[in-house]
Design a protein around this motif. Structure first.
Motif, PDB file in Angstrom:
ATOM      1  N   ASP A  89      11.165  -8.069  43.818  1.00  0.00           N
ATOM      2  CA  ASP A  89      12.510  -8.585  44.020  1.00  0.00           C
ATOM      3  C   ASP A  89      13.331  -7.496  44.689  1.00  0.00           C
ATOM      4  OD1 ASP A  89      14.949  -9.809  43.933  1.00  0.00           O
ATOM      5  OD2 ASP A  89      14.827 -10.346  41.818  1.00  0.00           O
TER       6      ASP A  89
ATOM      7  N   PRO B  27      17.556  -7.327  42.797  1.00  0.00           N
ATOM      8  CA  PRO B  27      17.645  -8.001  41.495  1.00  0.00           C
ATOM      9  C   PRO B  27      19.064  -8.415  41.123  1.00  0.00           C
ATOM     10  CG  PRO B  27      17.018  -5.693  41.239  1.00  0.00           C
ATOM     11  CD  PRO B  27      17.006  -5.986  42.695  1.00  0.00           C
TER      12      PRO B  27
ATOM     13  N   ARG C 126      15.077 -14.719  37.384  1.00  0.00           N
ATOM     14  CA  ARG C 126      14.000 -13.911  37.924  1.00  0.00           C
ATOM     15  C   ARG C 126      13.331 -14.677  39.048  1.00  0.00           C
ATOM     16  NH1 ARG C 126       9.005 -15.707  36.505  1.00  0.00           N
ATOM     17  NH2 ARG C 126       8.942 -17.194  34.830  1.00  0.00           N
TER      18      ARG C 126
ATOM     19  N   TRP D  38      11.174 -12.743  31.494  1.00  0.00           N
ATOM     20  CA  TRP D  38      12.524 -12.286  31.810  1.00  0.00           C
ATOM     21  C   TRP D  38      12.812 -11.013  31.022  1.00  0.00           C
ATOM     22  CZ3 TRP D  38      11.136 -17.344  31.201  1.00  0.00           C
ATOM     23  CH2 TRP D  38      11.440 -18.214  32.258  1.00  0.00           C
TER      24      TRP D  38
END
Length: 178
Positions: A6, A9, A61, A70
């Protein structure tokens, strides 16, 4: 080209909050982002008459990682309120796919995190060494690997998937009076 991690985030978290708020508004709730700095709520919700006030904490997420969980903290083991629910949002890597949400009461989240973390501490780690306590908790769709498979195995979150009706069933700690 696949996304391996990611890259932003904080943006994923904001996207989750706005997605959850969008869904709530579509269902006829009055919903707004909580002010910055509110420690335990991302969205505040009331019904159309303004009689019930609820709080939602959003955890978002991208569909990344082996455990598909998570990130949580120890404070979430103690954060229990009859007017608080969590909205766990999962964004797929494919932008054409719709996000998925699980609406889970705070008492279920707290109990699950506590039990799973204690079970994880009790299982041997690499080379048989004991796991060391730390501030990371994971809210997972399957806890079979730590011995909670009978109650929290694959599919245990299914009753909470897209279960926005749970918001109408929470009991506000404070009724708004006119």
């Amino acid at each position: 080209m696949g996304i391996e991690s990611d890259p932003q985030p904080n943006l994923t978290g904001a996207a989750g909050e706005y997605y959850a708020m969008c869904q709530l508004l579509r269902l006829g709730y009055i919903a707004a982002l909580a002010p910055i700095g509110v420690p335990n709520a991302d969205i505040v919700v009331t019904d159309a008459d303004g009689n019930k006030l609820s709080a939602i904490q959003v955890k978002a997420r991208r569909n990344i990682g082996a455990d598909r969980g998570w990130h949580m903290k120890p404070k979430h083991e103690k954060l229990i309120s009859s007017s608080l629910v969590y909205c766990f949002v999962q964004f797929d890597l494919d932008l054409k796919a719709s996000p998925s949400c699980w609406i889970v009461p705070s008492n279920i989240v707290a109990d699950t995190l506590t039990r799973s973390h204690q079970a994880w501490l009790g299982t041997p780690g690499r080379n048989g060494r004991s796991h060391q306590d730390h501030a990371m908790r994971r809210f997972l769709p399957d806890y079979s690997h730590v011995g909670l498979g009978t109650s929290h195995g694959q599919g245990w979150l299914d009753p909470y998937e897209e279960n926005w009706g749970l918001i109408t069933h929470i009991k506000p700690e404070m009724e708004v009076s006119s």
